[in-house]
Design an enzyme around this catalytic site. Structure first.
Site, PDB file in Angstrom:
ATOM      1  N   GLY A  87       0.833  -1.206   0.000  1.00  0.00           N
ATOM      2  CA  GLY A  87       0.000   0.000   0.000  1.00  0.00           C
ATOM      3  C   GLY A  87       0.859   1.243   0.000  1.00  0.00           C
ATOM      4  O   GLY A  87       2.070   1.180   0.214  1.00  0.00           O
ATOM      5  N   GLY A 123       7.266   7.525   6.197  1.00  0.00           N
ATOM      6  CA  GLY A 123       6.354   8.167   5.246  1.00  0.00           C
ATOM      7  C   GLY A 123       6.992   9.286   4.441  1.00  0.00           C
ATOM      8  O   GLY A 123       6.312   9.965   3.673  1.00  0.00           O
ATOM      9  N   ASP A 249       4.328  -4.961  -7.366  1.00  0.00           N
ATOM     10  CA  ASP A 249       3.695  -3.691  -6.972  1.00  0.00           C
ATOM     11  C   ASP A 249       4.260  -2.530  -7.786  1.00  0.00           C
ATOM     12  O   ASP A 249       3.709  -1.434  -7.768  1.00  0.00           O
ATOM     13  CB  ASP A 249       3.885  -3.425  -5.473  1.00  0.00           C
ATOM     14  CG  ASP A 249       5.325  -3.549  -5.037  1.00  0.00           C
ATOM     15  OD1 ASP A 249       5.893  -4.649  -5.196  1.00  0.00           O
ATOM     16  OD2 ASP A 249       5.905  -2.552  -4.567  1.00  0.00           O
ATOM     17  N   ASN A 250       5.352  -2.772  -8.484  1.00  0.00           N
ATOM     18  CA  ASN A 250       5.940  -1.722  -9.305  1.00  0.00           C
ATOM     19  C   ASN A 250       5.687  -1.962 -10.794  1.00  0.00           C
ATOM     20  O   ASN A 250       6.457  -1.523 -11.636  1.00  0.00           O
ATOM     21  CB  ASN A 250       7.447  -1.616  -9.028  1.00  0.00           C
ATOM     22  CG  ASN A 250       7.720  -1.115  -7.618  1.00  0.00           C
ATOM     23  OD1 ASN A 250       6.890  -0.437  -7.035  1.00  0.00           O
ATOM     24  ND2 ASN A 250       8.866  -1.469  -7.072  1.00  0.00           N
TER      25      ASN A 250
HETATM   26  P1  AMP Z   1       9.093   0.617  -3.141  1.00  0.00           P
HETATM   27  O1  AMP Z   1      10.336  -0.153  -2.854  1.00  0.00           O
HETATM   28  O2  AMP Z   1       9.342   2.095  -3.328  1.00  0.00           O
HETATM   29  O3  AMP Z   1       8.269   0.037  -4.227  1.00  0.00           O
HETATM   30  O4  AMP Z   1       8.218   0.585  -1.812  1.00  0.00           O
HETATM   31  C1  AMP Z   1       7.698  -0.592  -1.284  1.00  0.00           C
HETATM   32  C2  AMP Z   1       6.745  -0.276  -0.176  1.00  0.00           C
HETATM   33  O5  AMP Z   1       7.401   0.381   0.885  1.00  0.00           O
HETATM   34  C3  AMP Z   1       5.578   0.598  -0.561  1.00  0.00           C
HETATM   35  O6  AMP Z   1       4.454   0.140   0.159  1.00  0.00           O
HETATM   36  C4  AMP Z   1       6.010   1.961  -0.076  1.00  0.00           C
HETATM   37  O7  AMP Z   1       4.918   2.818   0.171  1.00  0.00           O
HETATM   38  C5  AMP Z   1       6.741   1.602   1.210  1.00  0.00           C
HETATM   39  N1  AMP Z   1       7.743   2.603   1.624  1.00  0.00           N
HETATM   40  C6  AMP Z   1       8.924   2.877   1.033  1.00  0.00           C
HETATM   41  N2  AMP Z   1       9.581   3.841   1.705  1.00  0.00           N
HETATM   42  C7  AMP Z   1       8.796   4.196   2.756  1.00  0.00           C
HETATM   43  C8  AMP Z   1       8.896   5.126   3.842  1.00  0.00           C
HETATM   44  N3  AMP Z   1       9.952   5.911   3.982  1.00  0.00           N
HETATM   45  N4  AMP Z   1       7.873   5.198   4.702  1.00  0.00           N
HETATM   46  C9  AMP Z   1       6.796   4.401   4.599  1.00  0.00           C
HETATM   47  N5  AMP Z   1       6.635   3.511   3.619  1.00  0.00           N
HETATM   48  C10 AMP Z   1       7.620   3.381   2.703  1.00  0.00           C
HETATM   49 MG    MG Z   2       6.800   0.873  -5.248  1.00  0.00          MG
END
Ligand code: AMP
Ligand code: MG
Length: 481
Positions: A87, A123, A249-250
């Protein structure tokens, strides 16, 4: 004079299952760093009459536009092969804006604070990585590759803690939607067929209205996504782009490239190239990208099974056959893409050998991927003696002979110039511009953005943007920055 927002928030009208209603968490001292005025005008938005202070408030989410309705979307995903509930953990979607030409775009703030999906994260996002996403996503768009776009980056005035303390920032991401394979996985895991049907209908309405009246919408959607994702990965291979974190998810249902975390462009041609610090096994290496695309599509197909056929066995059989069409499609599209890169019209039985022999030579001699094609177009940034190599010269003779088979031999250069970028986002030049931006100097970032706007055009004095770094140190990229 108004900005021109026209919100119509269809996703937020779906049930609670699909999203959490949440506002961006306000930041202390927002300061606009960069605004994409060209993109704003493509979106029928006009920020020119708004003072910088007000703009900073708007593009940080501190002041939400009328008609917006912000949410964090729920999704799941296979991360490096393992299924996880995810999410929007650091992003909020403030709504869908409709342009004058009636196109709909998600307006999303990335780095906007904690949501119900943040798990242990803060976040937030750091300035360097948000500017990096801005540069690379805009470069991808200029390369004619489907992608989410970047409208603005705002510094938050707050520091965030990573390995060191970094300046916080928020990116305004624009996407034709943020529906992912992982969105379908999240809903499918709940095993409620009516919810799955809602998501399918929503997706078809939004992205593929042409199959609205088809007999088997789920199967048609699967076929359409196979095509879109196949085209996308062929485009990545064309320019040497390595996404770096092709988790489900990407992967978007629109077929746009999303999530510019550990991605980077390859310099020296090596199919096993990986930049991501955590990709120990090379799962997302350059040469694995098509394999992983198929794997992700198979996960998508699994979600759709109940809607493909009521009879589970039959659904599995149909889905498997459909997914197995990927290799042939990919091979055909890849061959055509490589033919385009080499200026070859028509088909010749020996094309495959010609293409593979060049790639093998590039790999053995550690040749630069982009600049080898520049050499073949007589547009090399500087003369390189590597191309005086005997094996290369004899390969070149074969290529020239094949060019003579073209119906119109003279047109080959035009074809090549439309398919081979002269300049790509070189890792060391990006890093240089980010370092300067961290020290409040935005000139280098403006310069690189300007150059990358026209990657297929000859430009003067851009040699140092065309050459790979002379450093022998391995370039590394990071997730979750
Ligand atoms: P990603 O690797 O960018 O595809 O992120 C994978 C998951 O981690 C997603 O659900 C993002 O929203 C969450 N996420 C990444 N960085 C943060 C962060 N600094 N704070 C909260 N959620 C994060
Ligand atoms: Mg992502």
């Amino acid at each position: 004079m108004t900005i021109g927002w026209h919100f119509n928030n269809t996703y937020s009208k779906l049930s609670n299952t699909f999203r959490e209603e949440i506002k961006p968490i306000p930041v202390t001292n927002p300061e606009l760093i960069i605004l994409n005025e060209k993109l704003a005008s493509e979106l029928s938005l006009n920020f020119s009459k708004i003072d910088k202070n007000e703009l900073s408030k708007i593009l940080s989410g501190n002041s939400l536009p009328k008609g917006s309705n912000s949410i964090a979307q729920a999704y799941a995903g296979h991360q490096f092969g393992h299924f996880t509930m995810l999410g929007d953990g650091r992003a909020v979607l403030i709504g869908e804006h409709t342009t004058k030409s009636n196109e709909k775009f998600d307006i999303q703030f990335k780095g906007s604070g904690k949501t119900a999906f943040s798990r242990n994260g803060d976040g937030r996002a750091a300035l360097g990585p948000m500017l990096r996403e801005y540069i690379i996503s805009e470069a991808m768009n200029a390369l004619n590759i489907p992608t989410t776009r970047s409208l603005a980056v705002v510094k938050t005035g707050e520091n965030i803690q990573r390995e060191t303390s970094l300046q916080g920032a928020i990116l305004t991401r624009i996407a034709s939607s943020h529906i992912r394979v992982g969105t379908f996985q999240y809903i499918a895991a709940r095993q409620k067929e009516n919810e799955l049907k809602t998501l399918l209908d929503y997706t078809i309405d939004r992205h593929y209205p042409e199959i609205k009246n088809s007999n088997n919408q789920a199967l048609d959607l699967l076929n359409l996504l196979i095509d879109r994702q196949c085209n996308l990965v062929v485009n990545w291979m064309r320019v040497g782009f390595i996404h770096g974190v092709m988790n489900t998810d990407n992967m978007t249902i629109s077929g746009e490239t999303i999530d510019y975390g550990p991605c980077a462009f390859m310099d020296t041609y090596d199919p096993k190239t990986v930049f991501s610090s955590i990709d120990q096994t090379g799962r997302y290496a350059y040469c694995n990208q098509p394999v992983i695309t198929k794997w992700n599509l198979a996960r998508f197909a699994e979600c759709l099974l109940p809607l493909i056929d009521k009879d589970k066995e039959k659904a599995i059989k149909i889905a498997t056959e459909t997914i197995n069409s990927f290799e042939k499609k990919y091979e055909e599209k890849w061959m055509n893409m490589m033919r385009d890169k080499l200026g070859l019209f028509g088909l010749d039985d020996k094309d495959k050998f010609l293409i593979l022999d060049l790639l093998t030579w590039m790999h053995e001699k550690k040749a630069d991927y982009t600049n080898t094609f520049c050499h073949l177009m007589n547009l090399e940034p500087t003369k390189n003696r590597l191309y005086e190599d005997n094996d290369f010269m004899s390969w070149k003779k074969r290529w020239e002979k094949r060019l003579l088979n073209n119906n119109s031999p003279k047109k080959y250069l035009e074809l090549m110039k439309n398919n081979n970028p002269i300049v790509i986002p070189r890792n060391h030049k990006i890093e240089e511009s980010l370092e300067a931006a961290n020290q409040n100097n935005l000139e280098p970032i403006k310069k690189i953005l300007k150059i990358l706007e026209k990657p297929y055009d000859e430009q003067t004095e851009i040699n140092d943007y065309q050459l790979p770094s002379s450093s022998t140190e391995k370039y590394q990229t990071f997730c979750g920055t």
